[in-house]
Design a protein around this motif. Structure first.
Motif, PDB file in Angstrom:
ATOM      1  N   GLU A 116      -5.994  29.156 -19.639  1.00 21.45           N
ATOM      2  CA  GLU A 116      -5.238  28.099 -19.997  1.00 21.45           C
ATOM      3  C   GLU A 116      -5.934  26.886 -20.872  1.00 21.45           C
ATOM      4  O   GLU A 116      -5.387  26.723 -21.907  1.00 21.45           O
ATOM      5  CB  GLU A 116      -4.664  27.262 -18.701  1.00 21.45           C
TER       6      GLU A 116
ATOM      7  N   SER B  51      -1.983  21.363 -25.847  1.00 21.80           N
ATOM      8  CA  SER B  51      -1.256  22.715 -26.533  1.00 21.80           C
ATOM      9  C   SER B  51      -0.589  22.081 -27.637  1.00 21.80           C
ATOM     10  O   SER B  51       0.021  20.600 -27.588  1.00 21.80           O
ATOM     11  CB  SER B  51      -0.795  23.487 -25.874  1.00 21.80           C
ATOM     12  N   SER B  52      -0.069  22.993 -28.496  1.00 20.27           N
ATOM     13  CA  SER B  52       0.676  22.510 -29.743  1.00 20.27           C
ATOM     14  C   SER B  52       2.370  22.065 -29.053  1.00 20.27           C
ATOM     15  O   SER B  52       3.171  21.302 -29.580  1.00 20.27           O
ATOM     16  CB  SER B  52       1.016  23.444 -30.797  1.00 20.27           C
ATOM     17  N   HIS B  53       2.488  22.710 -27.752  1.00 19.98           N
ATOM     18  CA  HIS B  53       3.880  22.376 -26.926  1.00 19.98           C
ATOM     19  C   HIS B  53       3.784  21.254 -26.077  1.00 19.98           C
ATOM     20  O   HIS B  53       4.743  20.711 -25.320  1.00 19.98           O
ATOM     21  CB  HIS B  53       4.339  23.644 -26.162  1.00 19.98           C
ATOM     22  N   GLY B  54       2.635  20.564 -26.153  1.00 14.31           N
ATOM     23  CA  GLY B  54       2.265  19.323 -25.300  1.00 14.31           C
ATOM     24  C   GLY B  54       1.913  19.674 -23.854  1.00 14.31           C
ATOM     25  O   GLY B  54       1.814  18.781 -23.168  1.00 14.31           O
ATOM     26  N   ALA B  55       1.522  20.852 -23.496  1.00 23.14           N
ATOM     27  CA  ALA B  55       0.795  21.105 -22.293  1.00 23.14           C
ATOM     28  C   ALA B  55      -0.628  20.566 -22.273  1.00 23.14           C
ATOM     29  O   ALA B  55      -1.157  20.343 -23.031  1.00 23.14           O
ATOM     30  CB  ALA B  55       0.811  22.587 -21.892  1.00 23.14           C
TER      31      ALA B  55
ATOM     32  N   GLN C 230      -2.823  23.430 -18.079  1.00 27.30           N
ATOM     33  CA  GLN C 230      -1.920  23.350 -19.380  1.00 27.30           C
ATOM     34  C   GLN C 230      -0.453  23.303 -18.733  1.00 27.30           C
ATOM     35  O   GLN C 230       0.511  23.907 -19.172  1.00 27.30           O
ATOM     36  CB  GLN C 230      -2.023  24.599 -20.110  1.00 27.30           C
TER      37      GLN C 230
ATOM     38  N   LEU D  68       3.172  21.283 -18.829  1.00 27.28           N
ATOM     39  CA  LEU D  68       4.008  20.513 -19.334  1.00 27.28           C
ATOM     40  C   LEU D  68       4.488  19.259 -18.641  1.00 27.28           C
ATOM     41  O   LEU D  68       4.556  19.239 -17.613  1.00 27.28           O
ATOM     42  CB  LEU D  68       5.233  21.380 -19.973  1.00 27.28           C
TER      43      LEU D  68
ATOM     44  N   ASN E 277       3.293  31.214 -17.441  1.00 26.43           N
ATOM     45  CA  ASN E 277       3.253  30.959 -18.772  1.00 26.43           C
ATOM     46  C   ASN E 277       4.753  30.933 -19.651  1.00 26.43           C
ATOM     47  O   ASN E 277       4.577  30.426 -20.697  1.00 26.43           O
ATOM     48  CB  ASN E 277       2.317  32.298 -19.417  1.00 26.43           C
ATOM     49  N   GLN E 278       5.631  31.581 -19.133  1.00 27.33           N
ATOM     50  CA  GLN E 278       6.765  31.607 -20.096  1.00 27.33           C
ATOM     51  C   GLN E 278       7.907  30.843 -19.154  1.00 27.33           C
ATOM     52  O   GLN E 278       9.093  30.713 -20.072  1.00 27.33           O
ATOM     53  CB  GLN E 278       7.415  33.127 -20.289  1.00 27.33           C
TER      54      GLN E 278
END
Length: 228
Positions: free
Chosen positions: A129, A138-142, A147, A149, A201-202
């Motif tokens: 992670e 991360s680019s998603h904000g994690a 990681q 959210l 992860n998903q």
């Protein structure tokens, strides 16, 4: 004359018997008493011998039990020392492998045990992670080690009765705790480590909708776990 002689002999015989009988009776009484004393003495000796034997056996049993307890304590102490040495070796190994300080390594080990997750999975997860970077975003904000959210972190903190604070996600100890709590939740939900890792992860919703049973992510994490 014959009658007189016979009478005289009878009197002499009677006198003789009268003289002998008391001694004979006395001898018999004394012999009976002697035999009684001998018998009682033998009984006493037997009783005393049996009593001593019983005391000896009880004493030996106590000694054996005390010795067994002592050996058990020594074994447990030795086993504890051995486990401690093995744990110290493991901590040193993991610290060198991950380049994390020992306090953080110990914390991950303890939390893994608490959530019943093998420590190798935990270290592999954090490596995958964030490469053990507590400040990673991360680019998603994690955020952080695992990681997470913010919404996921808030959800799992409420579910496990833990306080939530966004800034605390950058604290490695706080992030590790929530991340492993979340993984434990997913393992319990799907009853499968591969699916649980994929859901980590998903997202569990996607896994359920798409009926995903495995992924390249879960395979990678599991492969990394063999390195620890």
């Amino acid at each position: 004359m014959i009658k007189t002689e016979t009478k005289r002999q009878a009197l002499l015989l009677f006198s003789s018997l009268a003289f002998v009988f008391p001694f004979t009776q006395k001898y018999i009484q004394e012999d009976v008493q002697t035999e009684t004393i001998k018998t009682q003495t033998q009984v006493n000796k037997t009783y005393t011998s049996d009593e001593h034997t019983l005391q000896y056996i009880q004493k030996e049993k106590k000694y054996i039990l005390r010795l067994q307890r002592q050996k058990q304590i020594e074994f447990e102490q030795q086993n504890k020392k051995q486990q401690q040495l093995e744990r110290e070796k493991l901590i040193t190994h993991l610290s060198q492998k991950t380049r994390l300080n020992k306090d953080l390594v110990i914390y991950i080990l303890n939390k893994s045990k608490e959530y019943q997750i093998h420590y190798s999975i935990s270290f592999a997860l954090f490596y995958t992670e964030s490469r053990y970077n507590p400040k990673a975003i991360s680019s998603h904000g994690a955020v952080g080690f695992g990681q997470l959210l913010p919404n996921t972190a808030k959800y799992i903190s409420e579910k496990t009765n833990k306080p939530y604070n966004y800034q605390s996600l950058f604290n490695p100890y706080y992030n590790i705790d929530l991340s492993l709590a979340y993984l434990r939740y997913l393992i319990d939900k799907f009853d499968n480590i591969s699916i649980a890792l994929t859901a980590y992860n998903q997202g569990p919703t996607n896994v359920i909708k798409k009926n995903i049973t495995t992924s390249s992510y879960s395979k990678y994490v599991l492969k990394q776990s063999y390195k620890y």
